[in-house]
Design an enzyme around this catalytic site. Structure first.
Site, PDB file in Angstrom:
ATOM      1  N   SER A   1       0.820  -1.214   0.000  1.00 37.69           N
ATOM      2  CA  SER A   1       0.000   0.000   0.000  1.00 37.69           C
ATOM      3  C   SER A   1       0.849   1.258   0.000  1.00 37.69           C
ATOM      4  O   SER A   1       0.314   2.356  -0.184  1.00 37.69           O
ATOM      5  CB  SER A   1      -0.920   0.012   1.223  1.00 37.69           C
ATOM      6  OG  SER A   1      -0.161  -0.006   2.414  1.00 37.69           O
TER       7      SER A   1
ATOM      8  N   GLU B   1      -5.332  -0.155  -7.481  1.00 40.13           N
ATOM      9  CA  GLU B   1      -4.312   0.692  -8.095  1.00 40.13           C
ATOM     10  C   GLU B   1      -3.297  -0.212  -8.792  1.00 40.13           C
ATOM     11  O   GLU B   1      -2.725  -1.102  -8.169  1.00 40.13           O
ATOM     12  CB  GLU B   1      -3.620   1.550  -7.045  1.00 40.13           C
ATOM     13  CG  GLU B   1      -4.499   2.638  -6.468  1.00 40.13           C
ATOM     14  CD  GLU B   1      -3.785   3.468  -5.420  1.00 40.13           C
ATOM     15  OE1 GLU B   1      -3.796   4.701  -5.532  1.00 40.13           O
ATOM     16  OE2 GLU B   1      -3.215   2.873  -4.472  1.00 40.13           O
TER      17      GLU B   1
ATOM     18  N   ASN C   1      -4.015   6.526  -1.114  1.00 39.29           N
ATOM     19  CA  ASN C   1      -3.569   6.728   0.263  1.00 39.29           C
ATOM     20  C   ASN C   1      -2.783   8.029   0.421  1.00 39.29           C
ATOM     21  O   ASN C   1      -2.800   8.658   1.482  1.00 39.29           O
ATOM     22  CB  ASN C   1      -2.714   5.546   0.726  1.00 39.29           C
ATOM     23  CG  ASN C   1      -3.558   4.339   1.090  1.00 39.29           C
ATOM     24  OD1 ASN C   1      -4.758   4.455   1.314  1.00 39.29           O
ATOM     25  ND2 ASN C   1      -2.939   3.173   1.135  1.00 39.29           N
TER      26      ASN C   1
ATOM     27  N   HIS D   1      -2.488  -2.956  -6.050  1.00 44.35           N
ATOM     28  CA  HIS D   1      -2.882  -2.570  -4.689  1.00 44.35           C
ATOM     29  C   HIS D   1      -4.396  -2.682  -4.545  1.00 44.35           C
ATOM     30  O   HIS D   1      -5.149  -1.789  -4.946  1.00 44.35           O
ATOM     31  CB  HIS D   1      -2.417  -1.141  -4.394  1.00 44.35           C
ATOM     32  CG  HIS D   1      -2.841  -0.648  -3.044  1.00 44.35           C
ATOM     33  ND1 HIS D   1      -3.135   0.665  -2.782  1.00 44.35           N
ATOM     34  CD2 HIS D   1      -3.047  -1.316  -1.867  1.00 44.35           C
ATOM     35  CE1 HIS D   1      -3.504   0.794  -1.521  1.00 44.35           C
ATOM     36  NE2 HIS D   1      -3.459  -0.385  -0.949  1.00 44.35           N
TER      37      HIS D   1
END
Length: 695
Positions: free
Chosen positions: A409, A442, A480, A430
């Site tokens: 991540s 992702e 993120n 991800h």
């Protein structure tokens, strides 16, 4: 009647039955050309005394799949003849049958509902998905479906926007027969049945309906809709179908459609629709040798690994879960079984499908079993040395063509790829947690990742029913990375005097499924503290993280798992907690923070505008390809309300100058990373759109 060939519709006389065939690839959408052809064919058939009936069908892979969304956005659906004109011609004319294959969605199904009968091939799917674009079925869909199947069925289909298979459609009465072919069967069906009253004139399914049905629907959807307007309008239209005449019901529906069409939510949802499709497109030429994944491995049998393996197996891929010992594998096997059992209980999978997926899932501790796989996905803990060790083992054990993916991540994909002799075949995939539910994936391009591997990753994501976004190799990648500015502001707001419950109430009223403070509690404050410990190592000296999460962890308040975090919990119910507030107040005193009250609008802007500033920064450093990719990531990764279009769309609609003003103030207080980016300043000054500046 002579045969007629037009640009988008042909008409053939089949022994006294006029067969109108739509040919407007790729999906036979209801464009102006299609409508003109249908109108001309129906008019000719109705005028010819030797024609006794009409069949409407389509060539290619599908029936009329629905409206032409681009023409709808350009308001060309209002050009004559409109779909409503065609429907009036059908209902006033000779007996007709819609011969359906592929999909009949939206305006396609509304066209079919205007015919006297509907027959379909066994693999046909039908539905009214307009709610997903912030609209309602505006060509009689709410009125005719209610009169045909009753209001309970109409509420389900119109509010969910789901697709129904042919067998379910037959059982509900939406279609009249499943036929083996569409050349002669529709004509035979029409000759065997004859005339019947138009659906719009029927009342047997709409009489004596309990008003509680609509009251319950409004109560339920007030919660589910999270600010969307279309569900309420749809309920009102279906209720109107039970108390108004057919013609008056159509007038009611048309007015409701026009309100939605003129509102802000339809263009926002249309943007989100096209943004998702744009995100699937990779820059440059598509490689000609994109791999089909038949066999895959997942390294790590934890919650994330089990979720990823389940999704792969559900897509028909043979999966091997690999972990260090039998104890870990047994736990993984239990997790996989629990995910499948939950899917069956929730009705999203059949018992047979779940059993078949589990049969496609194997377990091992030996890398040697990976000799024939096409793809490996590592889902181990976020420790660089561990991931590099795993990739060295994968590089040695897997065949030369295999793609090696990491589910990290935040860690550097290039460092992970450096542990292999095939860095071009190393990418990031991800998945968001829980992987079996969350839609966003992702696809991360390392500096060496080749086009074939990236294209294969994007193709796989689509096959899994997920939404892929290609992003660069940056700390936190895209989702993120921008999330830090949303959750970070929630913490700074608490320091400065805003209560956790006010912050979450504002976010949820905006349309988020859960506020940022409650989200922290749900994820686990101890988990957040570990992630932040790593992030703090690279934080510039002039910036800081709020210490509130660490203060809660020190007090033993880890979130929902301990029934105490920023809130206290009774079951899943969160409640304000004076003890948590006391910890926040004490931290603010230690920091010397000046405290005040905040309006809801201030909190909204403090939460969401910093996402936009960091999104622009991601465009500047090429982490993101397009502004709309940020929107796709937030809608599918964090539940940003799609009816607002995504954070970048929302900010553009409401003025980038607001973002600049907010970022300038926050930058002065919190450091340069919060300052407005050069591109953002320039766009605010010039009024350029994302497209104007190449994004």
């Amino acid at each position: 009647m002579k045969d007629i060939t037009m640009d988008a519709v042909s008409v053939a006389n089949r022994d006294g039955v006029a067969t109108l065939c739509v040919a407007y690839p790729p999906v036979n959408a209801l464009s102006v050309a299609v409508r003109r052809g249908l109108a001309a064919g129906i008019e000719a058939a109705n005028a010819d005394p030797d024609i006794h009936g009409i069949v409407i069908r389509a060539s290619g892979s599908t029936f009329i799949a629905g409206a032409d969304i681009k023409e709808l956005a350009e308001k060309r659906h209002l050009e004559s003849p409109t779909l409503r004109d065609i429907q009036r011609m059908l209902e006033a004319g000779k007996p007709s049958v819609a011969a359906i294959h592929g999909t009949a969605l939206g305006g396609g199904l509304e066209t079919a509902l205007t015919c006297t009968y509907r027959v379909a091939l066994a693999d046909t799917r039908v539905g009214l998905p307009e709610v997903k674009l912030g609209l309602l079925p505006g060509a009689g869909g709410t009125q005719r479906l209610t009169r045909l199947c009753g209001p309970a069925v109409a509420l389900d289909i119109c509010l969910s926007g789901r697709q129904l298979g042919a067998r379910e459609a037959l059982a509900l009465g939406i279609i009249d027969a499943i036929v083996p072919e569409l050349d002669s069967a529709p004509i035979d069906f029409l000759r065997a049945t004859g005339p019947a009253p138009p659906i719009i004139d029927r009342t047997d399914k709409t009489a004596n309906i309990d008003p509680a049905l609509f009251a319950d629907a409004r109560k339920s959807w007030a919660r589910k809709a999270r600010g969307r307007d279309a569900p309420g309008e749809i309920i009102g239209c279906i209720e109107a179908a039970c108390r108004l005449s057919g013609e008056d019901g159509l007038v009611h529906e048309r007015a409701a459609f026009d309100r939605l069409f003129a509102g802000e939510q339809y263009p926002a949802l249309t943007h989100a629709f096209f943004a998702e499709r744009q995100a699937a497109k990779l820059p440059g030429e598509t490689p000609g040798d994109i791999a089909d994944i038949a066999n895959a491995a997942v390294i790590g049998a934890g919650l994330m690994g089990a979720g990823i393996a389940t999704v792969l197996a559900n897509a028909g891929i043979q999966v091997t879960i690999l972990d260090v010992d039998s104890v870990a594998l047994d736990k993984g096997r239990e997790r996989v079984a629990a995910i499948h059992a939950s899917a069956v209980t929730r009705g999203v999978a059949t018992a047979d499908a779940a059993a078949a997926a589990q049969a496609r899932t194997a377990y091992s501790t030996d890398y040697a079993v990976l000799a024939n796989i096409d793809l490996a996905i590592e889902a181990a803990p976020e420790v660089m040395a561990l991931k590099q060790e795993i990739f060295r083992a994968l590089d040695a054990a897997t065949p030369p063509h295999a793609i090696l993916a990491t589910n990290t991540s935040s860690l550097d994909v290039d460092q992970i790829a450096g542990a292999t002799a095939r860095p071009g075949q190393v990418i990031g995939l991800h998945f968001f947690s829980p992987a079996n539910i969350m839609k966003l994936v992702e696809v991360i391009r390392g500096s060496a990742s080749d086009a074939r591997s990236l294209a294969t990753g994007m193709k796989l994501v689509k096959r899994l029913g997920k939404v892929g976004v290609l992003v660069g190799n940056y700390d936190g990648f895209l989702a993120n990375r921008t999330l830090q500015f949303y959750t970070g502001q929630a913490e700074f707001l608490m320091e400065q005097g805003a209560a956790p419950e006010q912050i979450d109430r504002v976010a949820e009223a905006f349309g988020m499924p859960m506020g940022p403070v409650a989200m922290r509690d749900m994820a686990g404050l101890d988990v957040s503290a570990l992630v932040r410990k790593v992030r703090a190592l690279s934080l510039p000296p002039e910036e800081r993280l709020s210490p509130l999460i660490e203060k809660m962890v020190e007090a033993g308040r880890l979130g929902q798992k301990t029934n105490a975090g920023f809130y206290r919990y009774e079951g899943r119910t969160r409640l304000p907690d004076p003890e948590a507030q006391a910890i926040i107040d004490a931290a603010a005193r230690e920091l010397g923070v000046e405290r005040r009250s905040f309006t809801d609008d201030e909190i909204r802007d403090r939460l969401f505008l910093p996402i936009v500033n960091e999104g622009v920064r991601a465009l500047e450093d090429s982490t993101a390809l397009r502004a709309s990719d940020v929107d796709v990531a937030w809608i599918n990764g964090y539940g940003f309300p799609a009816h607002r279009g995504g954070p970048m769309y929302w900010a553009m609609r409401h003025g980038l100058s607001r973002v600049v003003a907010m970022a300038t103030a926050l930058g002065a207080e919190l450091g340069p990373r919060w300052q407005p980016t050069p591109l953002l300043r320039r766009m605010a000054e010039t009024g350029d759109s994302w497209r104007d500046v190449g994004y």
